[in-house]
Design an enzyme around this catalytic site. Structure first.
Site: not given
Ligand code: T46
Length: 137
Positions: A51
């Protein structure tokens, strides 16, 4: 906003007891830190991220192990390997990023400029390309 990723090097302080790095807001980190999160236990072969963000700025530090960060911005792309706890990667806004090749011991610490807001995410790659092109890239 400059969307070119930037490597940041943190000073290492250490003695016979081991190493210590510090990230001072406004000094080493070019934004006020509102949120810190960390990612661990991701199996090798599993990719995360995929993303961009509309506005968020973040600094990623792999404080243990290693991980590759594939980035796309403007008309450029590059993979940055984070494998030292004293190295950070600054990502600003519209930079597509994918985290790949997590080592089993990888712990990826992220300092962010704002609170979690799903509406700041651009999770659709075609939408990212459209926004990127609209910026004149
Ligand atoms: C990014 C990369 C480097 C939350 O509720 N609060 C938070 O602060 C974060 C970071 C995530 N979440 C929830 C949202 C999703 O349901 O945790 C779950 C996993 O998040 P996501 O699929 O977005 O995780 P990554 O590892 O793909 O991405 C993360 C960050 O979300 C993103 O901002 O830049 O790490």
């Amino acid at each position: 906003m400059n969307t070119t990723p930037k490597i940041l090097q943190f000073d290492i302080m250490g003695d016979e007891r081991g190493w210590l790095c510090v990230a001072n807001g406004a000094k080493q980190i070019p934004f006020d830190i509102k949120r810190v999160y960390w990612i661990y236990g991701t199996e090798p072969g599993v990719a995360r991220g995929k993303h961009a963000h509309h506005k968020l700025s973040q600094v990623l530090v792999c404080v243990s192990g290693s991980v590759d960060i594939y980035c796309e911005w403007g008309d450029k792309s590059e993979t940055f390997t984070l494998s030292n706890a004293n190295t950070g990667l600054l990502l600003n806004g519209l930079c597509w990023h994918e985290m790949r090749n997590f080592s089993p011991d990888a712990v990826l610490l992220v300092m962010a400029s704002d609170y979690y807001d799903e509406s700041d995410y651009v999770r659709d790659y075609n939408e990212f390309k459209r926004l990127n092109n609209d910026k004149g890239c």
